[in-house]
Scaffold this active site. Structure first.
Site, PDB file in Angstrom:
ATOM      1  N   ASP A 287      62.009  60.634 111.696  1.00  9.60           N
ATOM      2  CA  ASP A 287      62.775  61.724 111.989  1.00  9.60           C
ATOM      3  C   ASP A 287      63.781  61.745 113.028  1.00  9.60           C
ATOM      4  O   ASP A 287      63.483  62.028 114.225  1.00  9.60           O
ATOM      5  CB  ASP A 287      61.662  63.110 112.337  1.00  9.60           C
ATOM      6  CG  ASP A 287      62.519  64.415 112.525  1.00  9.60           C
ATOM      7  OD1 ASP A 287      63.559  64.466 112.011  1.00  9.60           O
ATOM      8  OD2 ASP A 287      62.005  65.446 113.032  1.00  9.60           O
TER       9      ASP A 287
ATOM     10  N   GLU B  37      66.486  63.796 105.942  1.00 10.14           N
ATOM     11  CA  GLU B  37      65.246  64.438 106.760  1.00 10.14           C
ATOM     12  C   GLU B  37      64.044  63.989 105.970  1.00 10.14           C
ATOM     13  O   GLU B  37      64.016  63.612 104.595  1.00 10.14           O
ATOM     14  CB  GLU B  37      65.148  66.133 106.655  1.00 10.14           C
ATOM     15  CG  GLU B  37      66.088  66.365 107.858  1.00 10.14           C
ATOM     16  CD  GLU B  37      65.672  66.392 109.069  1.00 10.14           C
ATOM     17  OE1 GLU B  37      64.842  65.797 109.478  1.00 10.14           O
ATOM     18  OE2 GLU B  37      66.456  66.960 109.948  1.00 10.14           O
TER      19      GLU B  37
ATOM     20  N   HIS C 118      57.494  63.538 115.320  1.00  9.53           N
ATOM     21  CA  HIS C 118      57.181  64.304 116.466  1.00  9.53           C
ATOM     22  C   HIS C 118      55.835  63.804 117.094  1.00  9.53           C
ATOM     23  O   HIS C 118      55.593  64.601 118.156  1.00  9.53           O
ATOM     24  CB  HIS C 118      57.249  65.912 116.312  1.00  9.53           C
ATOM     25  CG  HIS C 118      58.623  66.342 116.162  1.00  9.53           C
ATOM     26  ND1 HIS C 118      59.115  67.632 116.578  1.00  9.53           N
ATOM     27  CD2 HIS C 118      59.932  65.805 115.511  1.00  9.53           C
ATOM     28  CE1 HIS C 118      60.399  67.624 116.061  1.00  9.53           C
ATOM     29  NE2 HIS C 118      60.940  66.861 115.397  1.00  9.53           N
TER      30      HIS C 118
ATOM     31  N   ASP D 114      69.748  62.219 117.286  1.00 13.69           N
ATOM     32  CA  ASP D 114      68.920  62.768 118.632  1.00 13.69           C
ATOM     33  C   ASP D 114      67.419  62.627 118.097  1.00 13.69           C
ATOM     34  O   ASP D 114      67.041  63.016 117.030  1.00 13.69           O
ATOM     35  CB  ASP D 114      69.384  64.222 119.095  1.00 13.69           C
ATOM     36  CG  ASP D 114      69.342  65.318 118.019  1.00 13.69           C
ATOM     37  OD1 ASP D 114      69.535  65.148 116.978  1.00 13.69           O
ATOM     38  OD2 ASP D 114      68.861  66.471 118.411  1.00 13.69           O
TER      39      ASP D 114
ATOM     40  N   GLU E 129      70.404  68.211 116.578  1.00 15.35           N
ATOM     41  CA  GLU E 129      69.531  68.788 115.523  1.00 15.35           C
ATOM     42  C   GLU E 129      68.183  69.226 116.096  1.00 15.35           C
ATOM     43  O   GLU E 129      67.691  70.302 115.980  1.00 15.35           O
ATOM     44  CB  GLU E 129      69.231  67.897 114.260  1.00 15.35           C
ATOM     45  CG  GLU E 129      68.594  68.632 112.964  1.00 15.35           C
ATOM     46  CD  GLU E 129      67.277  68.711 112.756  1.00 15.35           C
ATOM     47  OE1 GLU E 129      66.821  69.411 112.362  1.00 15.35           O
ATOM     48  OE2 GLU E 129      66.544  68.080 113.761  1.00 15.35           O
ATOM     49  N   GLU E 130      67.504  68.440 116.847  1.00 13.50           N
ATOM     50  CA  GLU E 130      66.347  68.711 117.734  1.00 13.50           C
ATOM     51  C   GLU E 130      66.459  69.559 118.800  1.00 13.50           C
ATOM     52  O   GLU E 130      65.542  70.140 119.460  1.00 13.50           O
ATOM     53  CB  GLU E 130      65.604  67.381 118.076  1.00 13.50           C
ATOM     54  CG  GLU E 130      65.520  66.563 117.218  1.00 13.50           C
ATOM     55  CD  GLU E 130      64.621  66.687 115.989  1.00 13.50           C
ATOM     56  OE1 GLU E 130      63.848  67.734 116.251  1.00 13.50           O
ATOM     57  OE2 GLU E 130      63.932  66.062 115.329  1.00 13.50           O
TER      58      GLU E 130
ATOM     59  N   HIS F  69      70.771  63.167 111.898  1.00 12.64           N
ATOM     60  CA  HIS F  69      71.054  63.437 113.436  1.00 12.64           C
ATOM     61  C   HIS F  69      70.333  62.252 113.902  1.00 12.64           C
ATOM     62  O   HIS F  69      69.254  61.461 113.187  1.00 12.64           O
ATOM     63  CB  HIS F  69      70.135  64.647 113.827  1.00 12.64           C
ATOM     64  CG  HIS F  69      68.683  64.836 113.557  1.00 12.64           C
ATOM     65  ND1 HIS F  69      67.668  64.214 114.316  1.00 12.64           N
ATOM     66  CD2 HIS F  69      67.925  65.236 112.329  1.00 12.64           C
ATOM     67  CE1 HIS F  69      66.665  64.514 114.051  1.00 12.64           C
ATOM     68  NE2 HIS F  69      66.666  64.891 112.929  1.00 12.64           N
TER      69      HIS F  69
END
Length: 399
Positions: free
Chosen positions: A108, A171, A369, A77, A142-143, A75
């Site tokens: 990520d 990931e 994150h 995003d 995805e997020e 992903h």
């Protein structure tokens, strides 16, 4: 011929420069498409929509028409950066300091995508791209709700005749250093809310009301006191966690009419969503039967359980070709034998496992994150080398 995207640092810097916070693409898929076209990939950019959720643009790229078919999923995003003052460098500047590249999505998981593209480009540069079919399944959801992303993109690909023999998800899987861990499965996730119905009233006249908060201790004890299971050979024990108790009652002198208990279950392959629903219903009923805080009340509080849509099933990948080849590639590059794990939360692999065997391997995830999310430049080189080795070996291995 266009310059091939052989440098994972350059690939990643271009992706990070796009502030693609879900659901905004911000040009990230344009960057990725520009990197893939010189490698001979055809690219589709379907947009999926569903009521109550933002529309999402996705990318499906494919190369080759015959032979084994390997997919890479990920992903573009990212989660919001949070307070900018907490960052050493602007989160979308892709700044490099002391051998590390800073930026939201560095690990990520724009970093995994950048390395995979670099691995493909390096194989292409020396005329060694595998004879077979290659695809990339890239979402921008995805997020976020994960409604208009990978699940629908897989159906789109299947509708256009694509069938996959295996998939690797990029990931961040490594806890401390490159080569630590491959994810060969994931626990399932089930969420819901329990609403306890009482009767509103004045705190000074409790006999005229029925406080649903008095039922909460019994229900909490029933839900969490006894373990769901002791784990299995490949999975840790399942766990149920209460994540919130609320009444929507702003007044201190009013007994609320109802209270709501939120919970989430992370479960192994001993359970399904349906068996967990039955178990939770039984535990709630037992907690209300065991209620000791409502003297004189003969009838139990009414309880309603509401389940969140789209539970994630637990799964385990048993494909030796996929797992062993990736493990061997990791060992060849790093000298380490990775742990085969099912730890962590859910990922889009939960959708992919319905189409083909799937494993996950990417960067070290310690800063994902977080403010100052960053990746070591050396780790980008290591992951690129692992992907390159894996691609060559997976297509060359005997059936």
């Amino acid at each position: 011929m266009s310059t091939l995207p052989v440098d994972p640092v350059a690939n990643l810097s271009a992706l990070i420069s796009c502030p693609s916070v879900t659901p905004d693409d911000a040009g990230a898929l344009d960057v990725l498409e520009a990197q893939l076209r010189p490698l001979g990939f055809d690219v589709a950019r379907p947009v999926f929509s569903e009521d109550g959720t933002p529309s999402i643009e996705n990318l499906f790229a494919w190369r080759g028409t015959t032979g084994r078919h390997l997919a890479f999923a990920g992903h573009t995003d990212v989660v919001p950066p949070g307070p900018l003052s907490d960052w050493r460098h602007p989160p979308f500047s892709a700044a490099v300091e002391a051998g590390e590249l800073y930026g939201r999505g560095a690990v990520d998981m724009k970093g995994g995508i950048a390395c995979y593209v670099a691995a493909l480009a390096r194989l292409a540069a020396r005329g060694a791209l595998p004879e077979g079919r290659l695809s990339l399944i890239i979402t921008g959801d995805e997020e976020g709700p994960a409604v208009n992303g990978t699940d629908k993109l897989l159906a789109f690909a299947a509708g256009h005749g694509h069938r996959f023999d295996g998939c690797i998800v990029g990931e961040p899987t490594n806890p401390d250093r490159m080569g630590d861990m491959i994810k060969i499965g994931r626990r399932g996730s089930v969420s819901g809310w329990i609403t306890l119905e009482g009767r509103q009233g004045h705190v000074a006249y409790p006999h005229l009301a029925d406080n649903p908060m008095r039922g909460v201790p019994g229900v909490l004890a029933a839900l969490m006191h006894e373990a769901l299971d002791a784990g299995t050979e490949n999975f840790p024990p399942s766990n149920l966690e209460v994540t919130g108790v609320e009444t929507d009652n702003p007044s201190t002198n009013v007994i609320p009419a109802r209270t709501r208990i939120a919970f989430n279950i992370r479960h192994n392959d001993l359970w399904t969503a349906e068996t967990l629903r039955q178990a939770v219903a039984e535990r709630v009923a037992q907690g209300l039967r065991d209620d000791q805080l409502r003297p004189g009340r003969e009838q139990a509080l009414k309880a309603t359980i509401t389940w969140r849509d789209r539970p994630a099933d637990a799964f385990l990948t048993r494909d030796d070709r996929l797992v062993a080849t990736l493990s061997g590639a990791v060992h060849a590059v790093t000298g380490r034998t990775p742990v085969l794990s099912t730890s962590g939360g859910t990922s889009d692999a939960r959708f992919i496992k319905n189409y083909c065997p799937v494993v996950e391997f990417g960067l070290v995830g310690q800063t994902m994150h977080m403010s100052n999310e960053r990746v070591a430049l050396s780790d980008l080189e290591t992951l690129t080398a692992i992907y390159e080795t894996f691609l060559s070996r997976w297509f060359a291995a005997d059936a």
